[in-house]
Design a protein around this motif. Structure first.
Motif, PDB file in Angstrom:
ATOM      1  N   MET B   1     -15.541   4.618  -3.019  1.00 50.76           N
ATOM      2  CA  MET B   1     -14.624   3.679  -3.664  1.00 50.76           C
ATOM      3  C   MET B   1     -14.280   4.142  -5.070  1.00 50.76           C
ATOM      4  N   ILE B   2     -15.299   4.669  -5.773  1.00 45.34           N
ATOM      5  CA  ILE B   2     -15.043   5.062  -7.157  1.00 45.34           C
ATOM      6  C   ILE B   2     -14.359   6.429  -7.181  1.00 45.34           C
ATOM      7  N   SER B   6      -6.830   7.019  -4.872  1.00 43.57           N
ATOM      8  CA  SER B   6      -6.570   5.701  -4.287  1.00 43.57           C
ATOM      9  C   SER B   6      -5.093   5.373  -4.377  1.00 43.57           C
ATOM     10  N   TYR B   8      -3.483   2.002  -4.392  1.00 40.08           N
ATOM     11  CA  TYR B   8      -3.434   0.542  -4.407  1.00 40.08           C
ATOM     12  C   TYR B   8      -2.002   0.029  -4.314  1.00 40.08           C
ATOM     13  N   THR B   9      -1.111   0.625  -5.098  1.00 39.05           N
ATOM     14  CA  THR B   9       0.275   0.144  -5.101  1.00 39.05           C
ATOM     15  C   THR B   9       0.924   0.386  -3.749  1.00 39.05           C
ATOM     16  N   ILE B  11      -0.401   0.930  -0.648  1.00 45.26           N
ATOM     17  CA  ILE B  11      -0.926   0.136   0.469  1.00 45.26           C
ATOM     18  C   ILE B  11      -0.484  -1.325   0.343  1.00 45.26           C
ATOM     19  N   ALA B  12      -0.541  -1.856  -0.898  1.00 41.32           N
ATOM     20  CA  ALA B  12      -0.152  -3.267  -1.075  1.00 41.32           C
ATOM     21  C   ALA B  12       1.347  -3.463  -0.872  1.00 41.32           C
ATOM     22  N   SER B  13       2.128  -2.386  -1.004  1.00 43.25           N
ATOM     23  CA  SER B  13       3.583  -2.534  -0.850  1.00 43.25           C
ATOM     24  C   SER B  13       4.013  -2.469   0.617  1.00 43.25           C
ATOM     25  N   LEU B  14       3.080  -2.071   1.498  1.00 38.32           N
ATOM     26  CA  LEU B  14       3.429  -1.952   2.922  1.00 38.32           C
ATOM     27  C   LEU B  14       3.176  -3.287   3.629  1.00 38.32           C
ATOM     28  N   PRO B  15       4.117  -3.728   4.442  1.00 37.37           N
ATOM     29  CA  PRO B  15       3.872  -4.994   5.155  1.00 37.37           C
ATOM     30  C   PRO B  15       2.712  -4.847   6.131  1.00 37.37           C
ATOM     31  N   ALA B  16       1.983  -5.938   6.319  1.00 41.76           N
ATOM     32  CA  ALA B  16       0.828  -5.885   7.229  1.00 41.76           C
ATOM     33  C   ALA B  16       1.308  -5.574   8.642  1.00 41.76           C
ATOM     34  N   ARG B  36       8.770   4.230   0.669  1.00 43.45           N
ATOM     35  CA  ARG B  36       7.495   3.799   0.064  1.00 43.45           C
ATOM     36  C   ARG B  36       6.510   4.971  -0.014  1.00 43.45           C
ATOM     37  N   PHE B 176      -7.156   1.239   0.790  1.00 42.16           N
ATOM     38  CA  PHE B 176      -6.464   1.773  -0.389  1.00 42.16           C
ATOM     39  C   PHE B 176      -6.688   3.272  -0.607  1.00 42.16           C
TER      40      PHE B 176
END
Lengths: 148, 222
Positions: B1-2, B6, B8-9, B11-16, B36, B176
Motif C-alpha cells: 500500500m505504501i 498508485s 487514486y484519481t 480508479i476513482a474516475s472510472l464508473p463501477a 481516462r 488503486f
C-alpha cells in the motif's frame, strides 16, 4: 554520550508533529486524489468527497498537542522517556493517517456510485481514527509522568 | 500500500463495473475509457497497451491461418513482461485452446496446434471426454454439452463467466494500483464483448423485422 541522549530527547519532542504531518500529507493526498477522480465520474455531491478527504488531517493536530505536552527541559533523565513516547506516538499517528487516507479513498470510490452507503463506507476511516485517538490520549497521560 | 505506483484519481474516475458481466449496457464507452487511461504514467500506459494489443489479437479475421495467429501471438508474448498481464493472457489463451480442442474433436479433426500450457496435456489425453482436465476446469463438461447442443450463446456466456469470476476475485485484492487498472480494463472488455454481441443481435433482429415488414408491404402492393 550525554549529547546523543539529549538529541534523542529533542527528537522525541518533535517526532509526533513531524510524523503526524507526514502521515496527514500522504493520507490527505491519497483521499484527495480519489475525490478528484470521483468528481470526473459523478455530477454532484462533490463537497462531501472533499470533506471526507480532509479526515486524515486530524493526526497532525494530535501530533502538535502531544508535542506541546512533551515540550520541557531536556535532561539525561527525561530524554529517554521523551524519545520513546514521542517517536512511538508519532509513528502511530503517521500510520493511522496513511491508512485512514486509503480508507477514505475507498469510501469515496464506493459511495460515488452508491450515495446511500456514504455514511457506512466512512465507518472504517472512523475506526482507524479511534486508534489514533488512543495513541494520542495515552501519550498525553504518560507525558505527565516523565521525570524531570 | 505504501510502496508502488498508485492511481487514486484514475480508479476513482472510472464508473463501477456491474456485479455481473451480462448486462445490457457497458458502464463506460471505449473512447471515454481510453481518455481516462491517459492518467497513467507513460511506462504503465505502454504496458497496458500490451493487454489492449492482446485483446485486439483475440479478435482475428476468419481468413487468418493458425500458423499466422500463433506467430502473432508469440511476437506479442515476447513484449509482455508484467505478471498480471501474462496471467490474464494465459487465462484467456488456455480457455480458447480448450474451446478449440472441443470444437475440433466434434468436427473429427486432430488436436489443435494451440498455444498455452495445456496444449500438450490435451494432445496426450485427446481420447478422454474432457482431456483429463475436468478436475482443474470443472466447467469443461458443461461447455462440451452446450457446444454439442449448438447453444453458442450459452457457451459464450459460460466462457465469459469463467473469466469474470476469476478476474473479479483477483480485482478484489487490488485497490488503486496499476494491477487494479489492468483488471478493470480486462473485466470491462468482458462486459463490452457481451454488450457488443447484444448490439449485433439487436441489429439482426431489427433487420429481420424490417425485411419482413418490407416483404408484407410488397405483397400488399401487389
Amino acid at each position: 554520550m550525554d549529547v546523543f541522549i539529549l538529541a534523542l530527547g529533542w527528537l522525541g519532542i518533535f517526532a509526533p508533529t513531524a510524523l503526524g504531518a507526514i502521515g496527514s500529507i500522504i493520507g490527505c493526498a491519497r483521499a484527495g486524489q480519489a475525490a478528484c477522480g470521483a468528481m470526473l465520474d459523478v455530477d454532484g455531491g462533490y463537497g462531501r468527497f472533499v470533506g471526507l478527504s480532509a479526515l486524515p488531517s486530524s493526526q497532525m493536530i494530535y501530533g502538535i498537542v502531544v508535542m506541546f505536552s512533551l515540550n520541557r527541559e531536556v535532561t539525561v533523565t527525561s530524554a529517554p522517556a521523551l524519545f520513546a513516547i514521542g517517536v512511538l506516538a508519532g509513528l502511530a499517528l503517521m500510520f493511522s493517517a496513511i491508512y485512514q487516507g486509503a480508507c477514505c479513498a475507498s469510501a469515496i470510490n464506493s459511495s460515488k456510485s452508491k450515495p446511500e452507503i456514504f455514511g457506512l463506507s466512512a465507518a472504517p476511516a472512523a475506526i482507524v481514527e479511534g486508534f489514533a485517538v488512543f495513541a494520542f490520549v495515552f501519550a498525553l497521560v504518560l507525558s505527565g509522568g516523565i521525570p524531570s | 500500500m505504501i510502496g508502488g505506483r498508485s492511481y487514486y484519481t484514475l480508479i476513482a474516475s472510472l464508473p463501477a463495473l456491474p456485479t455481473r458481466f451480462d448486462v445490457d449496457r457497458c458502464p463506460i464507452t471505449w473512447p471515454r475509457l481510453e481518455d481516462r487511461l491517459r492518467l497513467l504514467e507513460p511506462e504503465d500506459h505502454a504496458m497496458l497497451s500490451q493487454l489492449i494489443d492482446f485483446l485486439a489479437w483475440d479478435r482475428q479475421p476468419l481468413e487468418r491461418t493458425d500458423a499466422e495467429m500463433i506467430a502473432r501471438y508469440d511476437t506479442l508474448m515476447k513484449k509482455i513482461t508484467h505478471p498480471v498481464i501474462r496471467g490474464l493472457v494465459d487465462d484467456w489463451i488456455n480457455l480458447r485452446t480448450i474451446v478449440s480442442a472441443l470444437r475440433r474433436r466434434r468436427l473429427g479433426e486432430g488436436s489443435p496446434p494451440g498455444i498455452g500450457c495445456w496444449t500438450d496435456t490435451i494432445r496426450r489425453w485427446w481420447s478422454q471426454p474432457q482431456f483429463g482436465l475436468q478436475t482443474r476446469f470443472p466447467w469443461i463438461e458443461e461447455l462440451d454439452r452446450l457446444m454439442a447442443s449448438n447453444s453458442t450463446r450459452q457457451a459464450e456466456r459460460l466462457i465469459l463467466s469463467v473469466h469474470w469470476s476469476k478476474w473479479s476475485r483477483e480485482a478484489s485484492e487490488h485497490h488503486f494500483s496499476f494491477e487494479a487498472v489492468l483488471l478493470y480494463v480486462a473485466r470491462w472488455s468482458l462486459v463490452h464483448r457481451w454488450t457488443s454481441q447484444n448490439a449485433v443481435a439487436g441489429r439482426e433482429r431489427f433487420e429481420n423485422t424490417l425485411s419482413k415488414v418490407l416483404e408484407n408491404h410488397v405483397q400488399l402492393a401487389n
